[in-house]
Design a protein around this motif. Sequence first.
Motif, short mmCIF file in Angstrom:
data_model
loop_
_atom_site.label_atom_id
_atom_site.label_comp_id
_atom_site.label_asym_id
_atom_site.label_seq_id
_atom_site.Cartn_x
_atom_site.Cartn_y
_atom_site.Cartn_z
N HIS A 25 0.86 -1.20 0.00
CA HIS A 25 0.00 0.00 0.00
C HIS A 25 0.88 1.24 0.00
O HIS A 25 1.57 1.52 0.98
CB HIS A 25 -0.91 -0.02 1.23
CG HIS A 25 -1.82 1.17 1.34
ND1 HIS A 25 -3.21 1.06 1.28
CD2 HIS A 25 -1.57 2.49 1.52
CE1 HIS A 25 -3.74 2.26 1.41
NE2 HIS A 25 -2.77 3.16 1.57
N HIS A 62 -11.44 7.72 -0.86
CA HIS A 62 -11.00 7.71 0.54
C HIS A 62 -12.16 8.15 1.45
O HIS A 62 -12.93 9.05 1.09
CB HIS A 62 -9.83 8.69 0.68
CG HIS A 62 -9.06 8.55 1.96
ND1 HIS A 62 -9.50 9.11 3.13
CD2 HIS A 62 -7.91 7.93 2.25
CE1 HIS A 62 -8.62 8.82 4.09
NE2 HIS A 62 -7.65 8.11 3.58
N GLU A 75 -8.44 2.87 -0.94
CA GLU A 75 -8.79 2.62 0.42
C GLU A 75 -10.13 3.23 0.76
O GLU A 75 -10.42 4.37 0.44
CB GLU A 75 -7.70 3.14 1.37
CG GLU A 75 -7.29 4.59 1.14
CD GLU A 75 -6.06 4.95 1.99
OE1 GLU A 75 -6.13 4.88 3.23
OE2 GLU A 75 -5.03 5.31 1.39
N HIS A 99 -9.14 1.49 5.32
CA HIS A 99 -8.49 2.57 6.06
C HIS A 99 -9.28 2.78 7.34
O HIS A 99 -10.51 2.89 7.31
CB HIS A 99 -8.48 3.84 5.21
CG HIS A 99 -8.13 5.10 5.96
ND1 HIS A 99 -6.88 5.65 5.93
CD2 HIS A 99 -8.87 5.90 6.76
CE1 HIS A 99 -6.86 6.74 6.69
NE2 HIS A 99 -8.07 6.92 7.20
N HIS A 129 -5.28 -1.87 6.18
CA HIS A 129 -4.03 -1.22 5.81
C HIS A 129 -3.54 -0.31 6.93
O HIS A 129 -4.34 0.23 7.69
CB HIS A 129 -4.20 -0.50 4.47
CG HIS A 129 -4.12 0.99 4.55
ND1 HIS A 129 -2.91 1.65 4.61
CD2 HIS A 129 -5.08 1.93 4.63
CE1 HIS A 129 -3.16 2.95 4.72
NE2 HIS A 129 -4.45 3.15 4.73
N ASP A 171 2.71 3.09 2.93
CA ASP A 171 1.73 4.18 2.99
C ASP A 171 2.43 5.51 2.67
O ASP A 171 2.07 6.55 3.20
CB ASP A 171 1.01 4.25 4.34
CG ASP A 171 -0.34 4.95 4.23
OD1 ASP A 171 -0.80 5.19 3.10
OD2 ASP A 171 -0.93 5.28 5.28
ZN LIG Z 1 -5.17 5.03 4.89
#
Ligand SMILES: [Zn+2]
Length: 279
Positions: free
Chosen positions: A23, A82, A111, A152, A176, A226
């Motif tokens: 990720h 998101h 995510e 997320h 994640h 990330d």
């Molecule tokens: Zn995230």
Amino acid sequence: MSKKKPRPIPEPAPFLPGLIDAHTHLASCGARTEEEIRAIVDRAVEAGVDRICTVGDGLAEAEAALAAAQLNERVYAACAIHPTRAQELDDAAKARLTEMAAEPRCVAIGETGLDTYWIGKSETCAPLDVQEEALRWHIDLAVSSGKALMIHNREADEGLMRVLADAPQPVETILHCFSSPLDVAREALDRGYVLSFAGNVTFKRNDELREAARIAPRGQFLIETDAPYMTAEPYRGSRNEPSFVGHAAYCLAEVRGEDPKELVEALNATFDRVYGLMP
Ligand SMILES: [Zn+2]
Ligand SMILES: [Zn+2]
């Protein structure tokens, strides 16, 4: 003169072949053109990183992630809106994300999830009910497309675990940048979810997170950067990129008492399975 020590320039961990970054955000790392993407992937390859999953935050970013995956054989994409931008999930976005989910290089829906941290702090952050509705839509897309669900979660353990339990079940669920307490880790592992550990697993105070990484069965953990956030110790606060994912790998190998090469083997098998890349 500032008393603050200058931040050290981050460096990759010692070369470890076969690493994966489950990720990352290539576009937010500054890699948008084919050339820029190749440059960042080449630096990752020099550190041993074979494969990267890049994620877009909004529809335009998801398009960029998918384009990056179609341009570079080492790159795969995750596509979604998101949670902090959940209000952008209108009918047109839903239609396009449904098409993107069917693309072979799109390996996950994400995510998506819940983020209460930014509510009230950011004027543009979607309210929680809008986030939950978007999360449920993305879960349905993961189920119907057969792709992994990439979650997320920021300060939303309870709501998230509730929604994930009562919604239809995707083939794979990845949490994640897993950063929740140990009891949430245990519950998630019991349910068969995959915990993906970012650079914060190396932070000095994060013993509980390392314990989660220690108890995760083979097949239920991944590593990620990330990037551009979450740079591992001792480079915390500096700009992150996929070539630095090895720091999390060495940390997990140490806490699990495994040889780093053995760990990499497990990571690759999990990466292949969750992202549907089995030969
Ligand atoms: Zn995230
Ligand atoms: Zn991310």
